[in-house]
Design a protein around this motif. Structure first.
Motif, short mmCIF file in Angstrom:
data_model
loop_
_atom_site.label_atom_id
_atom_site.label_comp_id
_atom_site.label_asym_id
_atom_site.label_seq_id
_atom_site.Cartn_x
_atom_site.Cartn_y
_atom_site.Cartn_z
N ASN A 72 0.87 -1.25 -0.12
CA ASN A 72 0.01 -0.19 0.09
C ASN A 72 0.63 1.23 -0.20
O ASN A 72 0.42 2.28 -0.64
N LEU A 77 -0.90 4.36 -1.77
CA LEU A 77 -2.17 4.46 -1.17
C LEU A 77 -2.13 4.55 0.23
O LEU A 77 -3.30 5.16 0.68
N ALA A 101 -2.21 11.16 -5.63
CA ALA A 101 -3.35 10.54 -6.75
C ALA A 101 -2.51 10.64 -8.16
O ALA A 101 -2.72 9.91 -9.07
N ARG A 104 0.08 7.94 -8.45
CA ARG A 104 -0.56 6.62 -8.50
C ARG A 104 -0.92 6.67 -10.24
O ARG A 104 -1.07 5.46 -10.71
N PHE A 112 -5.11 -6.46 -9.09
CA PHE A 112 -5.32 -6.92 -7.83
C PHE A 112 -5.87 -8.23 -8.00
O PHE A 112 -6.06 -8.83 -9.08
N ASN A 116 -10.87 -6.35 -9.77
CA ASN A 116 -11.64 -5.21 -9.84
C ASN A 116 -11.76 -4.26 -10.88
O ASN A 116 -11.27 -2.95 -11.23
N LEU B 317 -9.99 5.74 -7.21
CA LEU B 317 -8.93 6.32 -6.46
C LEU B 317 -7.52 5.77 -6.60
O LEU B 317 -6.51 6.37 -6.60
N PRO B 398 -8.90 4.90 -0.25
CA PRO B 398 -8.86 3.95 -1.28
C PRO B 398 -8.52 2.43 -0.84
O PRO B 398 -9.44 1.54 -1.48
N ILE B 399 -7.85 2.23 0.39
CA ILE B 399 -7.63 0.97 0.81
C ILE B 399 -8.69 0.41 1.17
O ILE B 399 -9.15 -1.05 1.00
N LEU B 402 -11.13 -0.58 -1.85
CA LEU B 402 -10.64 -1.82 -2.31
C LEU B 402 -11.08 -2.98 -1.63
O LEU B 402 -11.12 -4.15 -2.41
#
Lengths: 265, 405
Positions: A72, A77, A101, A104, A112, A116, B317, B398-399, B402
């Motif tokens: 993360n 994130l 952002a 990212r 993932f 997702n 995000l 965001p975590i 998800l």
């Protein structure tokens, strides 16, 4: 049938002509503490690591080992409680949400475990999504998304919805989405966790080929077999790196695939 | 560019949940629709009253020979014979703010032309009458002060009388007989139509007041006097002063009642207009309340939607959407929803108005600016009630997003 991979465009997507020795990720003494009120959970207890351009790193560890927290933070994130994170030489540990952002969006591609993808949204639209947030014009967005989908062998399925695609195909759409903005690193969080073994190897074949073209990849997995497809294995335990070693006799996914029986249903 | 993509995505998101979106919009549709219908009804009422107002006259103050209680016996309206031409002149001379005066006599007559006859009203007036009542002469001309002084046997016909006696024939210069007196027709009045109380305002014959007194009533007294105040603001003050002058001229003691009635019909109609406007405002605010309820419906659905799409928000995000991007996305969904609802509501309002007009025969007056206001209002509702859910979506971790199952 294995996926058809278009070999022409990967190098362009990986896109870095600079030296292979360049350090893409540098973390120094990362700590992460979750404050749960009465107790404090130390998820990371001083992690230092450098990943060079073109590396293919697997991260393993039991749940609670801190590998998710680490991913993360790598993915911008989450922010470390203390320590430094340099992405392509720039310190990102102190950046604002909006700047994170942007990082990212442009520098990191996510894949993932659960794919997702947005439901009721075509493969093409899913793949275009990151380019929407980088304010690229419509024609270019479309061009890049088609290119990325073609690269993962889904050029003929761009208008399919996720519900019309198999698990492996969905994960390939997710990979195309991760690549569409030409990131510096690809972060894959258990990308084969929801797939059967053959499809897993198929996905790994794509990931390996991307790495062969120069893309830096960090992959979290708890399967030893999957880690064998990478070049460097890092094992987390109790918030620290316990092992960090190169993988010899690396498995080649394309070769493994030839030895596997094809399951017809 | 980015905005158009966001709006396109918003529309797509709404289409994916079309039943839910439609039901949510229903609140806005009904709010805007009923608002437009209510205002259309109210506007029609107001403009009807306004029309009456313009027909009444020029700041009219109306003094009528009136009832008077004497030793407990009340003589009915127009029972007294004390109202004189001199009263009109005295008021004109003594009360500042009185612009015009017209002493009147009236009554029922039979008007005869050739072998046709028509029962109607006559009204003996001064030339100022036409100005005070804002009454145009359509054909020919009105009479002059000279005609009044000479008791000239001339008359001006109301439209109804002209039609019934002459039909297609040109009445100008013709002679009609009233109470065996020949009157020359010198003009025809502009048509005013029916009054608020349903009377045909055009069914009468106008002649000089002196002519009427000498040749028809044979009496000196008047039935009423019309005064015109210089401005509307002066009406109450002028009315008070007229009462004073009249009482003085009629030698009334303080203990005695007026022997005349004084009325200001314009004031009455203005009060009606104000009442009609208050009514419209009241109904309008009830309708906008339902628009508000519709807005709360949108907020409710948007909150549900944000929760349902937690994972989607997390994905967006993660791949680089900023908080502002997410906020804009959900806000535009709310705005698109309320704008579409508003547009459909305008449509429903117009259709509803036509339906009410054709089935219940209600007077409806649609106004484009009310539709614009309703549209604007629904956009504001969208922004206002969409803001909080959008903010909530944007502030998601965001975590967490998800991880959401």
């Amino acid at each position: 049938m294995g996926p058809q991979i278009n070999p022409l465009t990967v190098a362009e997507v990986a896109g870095q002509e600079s030296s292979r020795d360049e350090i893409v990720i540098q973390v120094n003494d990362l700590h992460k503490v979750y404050d749960l009120g009465e107790t404090q959970v130390h998820a990371l207890r001083g992690v230092s690591l450098a990943i060079r351009r073109g590396e293919f790193v697997s991260i393993m560890g039991a749940s609670g080992s801190g590998k998710s927290t680490f991913m993360n933070i790598l993915g911008c994130l989450d922010k470390p409680t203390s320590g430094q994170y340099l992405l392509e030489g720039a310190d990102v540990s102190g950046l604002e949400k909006k700047q994170l952002a942007g990082i990212r969006n442009r520098k990191i591609g996510f894949v993932f475990q659960g794919f997702n993808l947005l439901a009721r949204t075509t493969a093409l639209e899913n793949t275009e999504l990151p380019t929407l947030y980088s304010r690229i014009d419509k024609a270019e967005r479309h061009r890049r998304a088609v290119e990325a989908l073609t690269m993962v062998g889904l050029g003929d399925r761009i208008n399919h919805f996720p519900s019309q695609l198999s698990g492996g195909q969905q994960q390939r759409v997710a990979i195309a989405r991760a690549l569409v903005n030409r990131p510096s690193i690809l972060l894959a969080d258990e990308p084969t966790g929801n797939l059967d073994s053959r499809t897993s190897v198929e996905v790994m074949e794509i990931v390996q080929s991307l790495n062969d073209k120069g893309l830096t990849i960090v992959l979290v997995t708890h399967e030893h077999d999957i880690a064998q497809f990478t070049k460097r294995s890092i094992v987390f335990r109790d918030g620290k790196i316990r092992r960090d070693e190169a993988i010899f006799n690396r498995a080649n996914a394309a070769d493994v695939l030839k030895t596997m029986p094809v399951l017809e249903d | 560019m980015f905005l158009s993509t966001i709006i396109r995505e918003a529309v797509l998101a709404l289409v994916r949940n079309r039943i839910r979106s439609l039901l949510t919009m229903l609140g806005i549709i009904m709010g805007v629709g009923s608002f437009i219908c209510v205002v259309a009804v109210g506007n029609a009422g107001s403009s009807r009253v306004e029309e009456q107002l313009s027909n009444v006259g020029d700041n009219l103050i109306w003094v009528e020979a009136g009832s008077r209680a004497r030793s407990g016996v009340r003589i009915g309206s127009r029972g007294t014979k004390t109202l004189m031409v001199g009263d009109a002149q005295a008021v004109l001379d003594q009360v500042p703010g009185v612009k015009n005066a017209s002493p009147n006599v009236d009554g029922h007559i039979q008007a005869i032309y050739g072998n046709l006859n028509w029962g109607t009203q006559y009204r003996g007036v001064s030339p100022e009458y036409f100005e005070i009542r804002k009454w145009q002469v359509r054909l020919g001309a009105g009479f002059t002060q000279d005609d009044v002084e000479k008791n000239a046997p001339v008359c001006v016909l109301g439209q109804t009388v002209a039609l019934n006696l002459f039909g297609e024939e040109d009445p100008l210069g013709k002679t009609i007989n009233i109470k065996s007196v020949p009157f020359k027709v010198i003009g025809v009045l502009q048509c005013k139509g029916f009054s608020a109380t349903g009377q045909d305002q055009d069914d009468f014959v106008v002649m000089p007041v002196t002519t009427a007194q000498k040749r028809i009533t044979g009496a000196e007294c008047l039935d009423d006097i019309y005064f015109s105040a210089a401005s509307r603001a002066e009406i109450p003050e002028v009315t008070r002063r007229i009462i004073g002058v009249m009482r003085e001229r009629h030698h009334l003691r303080a203990s005695e009642d007026d022997d005349f009635n004084i009325r200001t019909p314009e004031e009455l109609i203005r009060a009606q207009l104000a009442a009609a406007n208050v009514f419209t405002l009241l109904l309008g605010s009830a309708a906008s309340l339902s628009l508000l309820v519709g807005g709360i419906g949108i907020m409710n659905i948007m909150l549900i939607s944000v929760t349902e799409r937690t994972r989607e928000i997390g994905i967006r995000l993660a791949i680089g959407a900023t908080e502002q991007d997410i906020q804009l996305q959900f806000l535009s969904e709310a705005i698109v929803m309320s704008l579409i609802g508003g547009a459909l509501g305008v449509l429903a309002g117009v259709l509803g108005s036509f339906l009410l007009k054709n089935t219940l025969h209600w007077d409806m007056q649609l106004s484009p600016h009310i539709m614009a206001i309703a549209g604007l209002f629904s956009a504001i509702v969208g922004i206002f009630f969409g803001y909080y859910p959008a903010r909530k979506a944007a502030q998601l971790d965001p975590i967490e997003g998800l991880r959401y199952e």
